[in-house]
Design an enzyme around this catalytic site. Sequence first.
Site, mmCIF file in Angstrom:
data_model
loop_
_atom_site.group_PDB
_atom_site.id
_atom_site.type_symbol
_atom_site.label_atom_id
_atom_site.label_comp_id
_atom_site.label_asym_id
_atom_site.label_seq_id
_atom_site.Cartn_x
_atom_site.Cartn_y
_atom_site.Cartn_z
ATOM 1 N N ARG A 110 -20.661 -5.166 31.310
ATOM 2 C CA ARG A 110 -20.504 -3.731 31.522
ATOM 3 C C ARG A 110 -20.952 -2.962 30.290
ATOM 4 N NH1 ARG A 110 -14.634 -1.301 32.905
ATOM 5 N NH2 ARG A 110 -14.266 -2.054 30.789
ATOM 6 N N THR A 114 -22.064 3.617 29.717
ATOM 7 C CA THR A 114 -22.267 4.075 31.098
ATOM 8 C C THR A 114 -21.328 3.413 32.092
ATOM 9 O OG1 THR A 114 -23.911 2.354 31.605
ATOM 10 C CG2 THR A 114 -24.708 4.395 30.579
ATOM 11 N N ASP A 206 -7.463 -8.095 29.159
ATOM 12 C CA ASP A 206 -8.801 -8.635 29.396
ATOM 13 C C ASP A 206 -8.653 -10.052 29.948
ATOM 14 O OD1 ASP A 206 -11.304 -10.164 28.811
ATOM 15 O OD2 ASP A 206 -11.934 -8.214 28.005
ATOM 16 N N ASP A 209 -10.636 -12.921 28.081
ATOM 17 C CA ASP A 209 -10.031 -13.287 26.804
ATOM 18 C C ASP A 209 -8.755 -14.076 26.984
ATOM 19 O OD1 ASP A 209 -12.015 -12.209 25.212
ATOM 20 O OD2 ASP A 209 -11.025 -10.251 25.031
#
Length: 215
Positions: A110, A114, A206, A209
């Site tokens: 990602r 944006t 996350d 992670d």
Amino acid sequence: MSTVPSSAQIVVLDHPLVQHKLTRLRQAQTSTAGFRRLTRELSLLMCYEATRDLALEPVRIETPLEAMEGCLLSGKKLCFVSILRAGNGILDGMLDLVPSARVGHIGLFRDHDTLEAIEYYKKLPDDVAERDCILVDPMLATGHSAAAAIARVKDAGVRNIIFVCLIAAPEGIRHLSETHPDVKIVTCAVDRGLDDNGYIRPGIGDAGDRLFGTK
């Protein structure tokens, strides 16, 4: 607060075992090993729902005591497509349940400015167009990565697609239902929404992670 569109094809698994394991998964103190184990267990439960509508055909078999008519899967076979890297945490549990399924991988990251999905890897089975596909990713946040991955699978000729995730944000559900209204979403929870950085709140952090111990 963003709301889930009424037109969205979404199944939220409210089974007590699912919600128990999801709560354990969310906890900040859950270890990497525990997070990985819980993700695998939840993926098994989600796979049951995602494969609910698979076609069956009658077959005559012999039990140790007598002949009978049973049922086996018929029609098109399955392909699991993992959205890298975190999707692999769900993939393992799904393969425990359907070890004969083919596997594809799509690598997307990602753009932090944006929030759009950029592809860096794609590998799908040669016969993927002849299979039903289940795309897996722990989180449906903005929906851009999921929508991009689904578009690439459709470009390969696949027409029957289900998207499976642990948690979803209303914004992601809205985006996915607008870009791919034919795709059903299976998830364990719909959270409050996204923060200014595009993270799901309250979320699970996350997922990549936490699965791989990289942070």
